[in-house]
Design an enzyme around this catalytic site. Structure first.
Site, mmCIF file in Angstrom:
data_model
loop_
_atom_site.group_PDB
_atom_site.id
_atom_site.type_symbol
_atom_site.label_atom_id
_atom_site.label_comp_id
_atom_site.label_asym_id
_atom_site.label_seq_id
_atom_site.Cartn_x
_atom_site.Cartn_y
_atom_site.Cartn_z
ATOM 1 N N THR A 63 45.597 45.480 36.692
ATOM 2 C CA THR A 63 44.533 44.494 36.871
ATOM 3 C C THR A 63 44.085 44.041 35.489
ATOM 4 O O THR A 63 43.499 44.815 34.731
ATOM 5 C CB THR A 63 43.352 45.089 37.651
ATOM 6 N N LYS B 5 43.015 39.446 43.010
ATOM 7 C CA LYS B 5 42.479 40.787 42.771
ATOM 8 C C LYS B 5 41.004 40.723 42.383
ATOM 9 O O LYS B 5 40.208 41.581 42.758
ATOM 10 C CB LYS B 5 43.275 41.491 41.671
ATOM 11 N N LYS C 273 35.366 47.493 34.135
ATOM 12 C CA LYS C 273 36.347 46.651 33.442
ATOM 13 C C LYS C 273 36.749 45.479 34.320
ATOM 14 O O LYS C 273 36.783 44.322 33.880
ATOM 15 C CB LYS C 273 37.572 47.496 33.068
#
Length: 325
Positions: free
Chosen positions: A132, A207, A275
């Protein structure tokens, strides 16, 4: 430590075929017979380790690379195949190079430079990124791959460690249709669902949607359980009832028990979620999307980090509520 490549004439009898999916690519050996694809897997964390294991179990010729060499040696001892000292060495001769590392900088480091995978890949080979990362680094690496005559698919995953271990990941992909079509049979080995959403970057954008949705769901579940406790209700009984109605979700089914047991040493870490949410919020600033709940939950996760819970599961939002009263 290197092991011999798989013998010729592998039967195409892996899990993907059983599910009626396309067969994986085959290569020609010296005797003109066929064997499974030659693959490389870069990054053997809690996700990559079992994902690479599924590829080996399906009969593919897998070479792994990990920044900590001992982890790569352990994987080879368990699954066979080979390990390499650099991403470039791992990628040499591979039909597909899969990566699942930590962040933008980690991904750049395994792709670019003299020791990067791109330097070792044959023209026409496909790089599949399961990390990701930001849409910006995806665009950068897609261009670098194209300039080198390589194909690049951004393919972040959802399903957590359990999904990786059980081969039940949801994989959202972006990239050229031909590149995706070539890589899909390999990804299907550890996927519950694998889907191309659009051009390069679409997988990472999807995502982000996934993480945005999860952030609100986990906070909502945490507040519901916190409210139930304050109201003197049996949280388990409450969940048994409401999970069968409109409030039901994967998070509720898989996390309520551990939340009530104050157990958070598992699952997707808060540090990684922050993150990911940082990527979401930065991208929202760029495209004009309004994400007020996501921004608020990100700050709640910051509180959890201050509590020492950076490595706790994302469901630790419930622990935060317990701590503040």
């Amino acid at each position: 430590m290197r092991h011999a490549a798989p013998p010729c004439n592998f039967a195409c009898a892996g899990d993907s075929q059983k599910r009626g999916r396309k067969q994986w690519p085959r290569r020609q050996c010296e005797r003109g017979k066929t064997r499974m694809a030659k693959l490389a897997f870069l990054g053997l964390g809690v996700m990559g380790y079992p994902m690479a294991g599924h590829l080996a179990a399906a009969g593919h010729d897998v070479t792994v690379y990990n920044r900590t060499n001992a982890k790569a040696e352990k994987w080879v001892a368990e699954h066979g195949g080979a390990h390499a000292a650099t991403p470039r060495e791992a990628a040499m001769g591979a039909d597909f190079v899969m990566a699942c590392v930590g962040n933008d900088d980690d991904l750049r480091s395994v792709c670019l430079g003299d020791d990067g995978a791109f330097a070792g890949m044959d023209k026409g080979a496909t790089f599949v990124d399961h990390t990701t990362v930001s849409a910006a680094v995806t665009a950068e690496l897609y261009k670098a791959a194209s300039d080198a005559g390589l194909q690049f698919v951004d393919a972040p995953v959802s399903g957590g460690q359990a999904g990786a271990e059980n081969g039940q990941l949801s994989i959202m992909c972006g990239g050229d249709a031909a590149a995706y079509d070539a890589a899909e049979p390999v990804m299907n080995i550890y996927a519950k669902l694998c889907r191309r959403i659009g051009a390069s970057g679409a997988g990472q954008m999807t995502k982000m949607c996934n993480q945005i949705a999860i952030a609100g769901l986990v906070q909502g579940l945490s507040e519901a359980l916190h409210f139930a406790e304050k109201a003197g209700l049996d949280g388990r009984a409450v969940v048994e009832v409401i999970s069968q109605g409109a409030a039901g979700s994967w998070q509720m089914a898989n996390r309520y028990e551990t939340m009530l047991n104050d157990a958070f040493e598992h699952g997707f870490a808060v540090d990684w979620m922050r993150k990911d949410l940082g990527i979401c919020l930065k991208t929202a600033d760029e495209n004009g999307a309004s994400l007020p709940v996501t921004a608020l939950v990100d700050q709640f996760y910051k509180d959890v980090q201050k509590m020492g819970g950076g490595r706790w599961d994302t469901s630790s939002l419930f622990k935060r509520l317990r701590e503040i009263g």
